[in-house]
Scaffold this motif. Sequence first.
Motif, short mmCIF file in Angstrom:
data_model
loop_
_atom_site.label_atom_id
_atom_site.label_comp_id
_atom_site.label_asym_id
_atom_site.label_seq_id
_atom_site.Cartn_x
_atom_site.Cartn_y
_atom_site.Cartn_z
N LYS A 10 9.53 0.95 -9.57
CA LYS A 10 8.60 2.09 -9.64
C LYS A 10 9.31 3.44 -9.81
N TYR A 50 -3.77 -1.69 -13.01
CA TYR A 50 -4.26 -1.71 -11.63
C TYR A 50 -5.78 -1.78 -11.55
N HIS A 53 -7.81 -2.63 -8.51
CA HIS A 53 -7.83 -1.70 -7.38
C HIS A 53 -8.72 -0.49 -7.64
N ILE A 110 4.27 3.87 1.64
CA ILE A 110 3.39 2.81 1.13
C ILE A 110 3.09 3.02 -0.34
N ASN A 113 6.75 2.73 -2.94
CA ASN A 113 7.34 1.57 -2.27
C ASN A 113 8.26 0.76 -3.18
P1 CMP Z 1 1.53 -2.73 -5.59
O1 CMP Z 1 2.08 -4.06 -5.26
O2 CMP Z 1 2.09 -2.05 -6.77
O3 CMP Z 1 -0.05 -2.87 -5.78
C1 CMP Z 1 -0.94 -1.85 -5.44
C2 CMP Z 1 -0.27 -0.67 -4.85
O4 CMP Z 1 -1.11 0.24 -4.19
C3 CMP Z 1 0.68 -1.12 -3.75
O5 CMP Z 1 1.79 -1.75 -4.33
C4 CMP Z 1 0.96 0.18 -3.02
O6 CMP Z 1 2.06 0.88 -3.55
C5 CMP Z 1 -0.31 0.94 -3.28
N1 CMP Z 1 -1.05 1.08 -2.05
C6 CMP Z 1 -1.54 0.12 -1.28
N2 CMP Z 1 -2.19 0.63 -0.21
C7 CMP Z 1 -2.08 1.95 -0.34
C8 CMP Z 1 -2.54 3.03 0.45
N3 CMP Z 1 -3.23 2.83 1.57
N4 CMP Z 1 -2.25 4.26 0.03
C9 CMP Z 1 -1.55 4.45 -1.12
N5 CMP Z 1 -1.10 3.46 -1.91
C10 CMP Z 1 -1.36 2.23 -1.51
#
Ligand code: CMP
Length: 139
Positions: A10, A50, A53, A110, A113
């Motif tokens: 990332k 994404y 989400h 988070i 990450n």
């Molecule tokens: P990833 O595996 O890339 O898939 C979705 C991403 O959303 C996850 O890694 C995190 O980096 C991000 N994510 C998950 N929960 C949160 C949160 N509460 N706030 C911000 N980003 C989040």
Amino acid sequence: AANRTFSIIKPDATRRNITGAVTKMLEEAGLRVIASKRIQMTREQAEGFYAVHKERPFFGELVSFMISGPVVVQVLEGENAMQRNRDIMGATNPANADAGTIRKELAESIEANTVHGSDSDENAEIEIAYFFKPEEIVG
Ligand code: CMP
């Protein structure tokens, strides 16, 4: 289980110039990089990637972060690749990640990450196809 999975290094990692350190941890975990490219994702590309989400409260921030700088998309090969990659990545929130995992050792938060990894063999196939043509993958 399938022997291929999909990974993204990332923008927090490209910004800190630690893509090599991340890749070294993947390789030491028994994964082999069989496709790799550094790209700047467009907003549309990140939103599509994404899409699962999109109802989450953090969706907008997630997309903005993922387009805040270059990423390295990779196809990883190894026995049980999806689970092997998830094990070395560690928990989504670095605060909850085990010692020795990429996120515990290298991630900032988070959101920032450091790595994404597919969460199922089915999604790995979809995510690989989202970024790579078959001829770009050299196993
Ligand atoms: P990833 O595996 O890339 O898939 C979705 C991403 O959303 C996850 O890694 C995190 O980096 C991000 N994510 C998950 N929960 C949160 C949160 N509460 N706030 C911000 N980003 C989040």
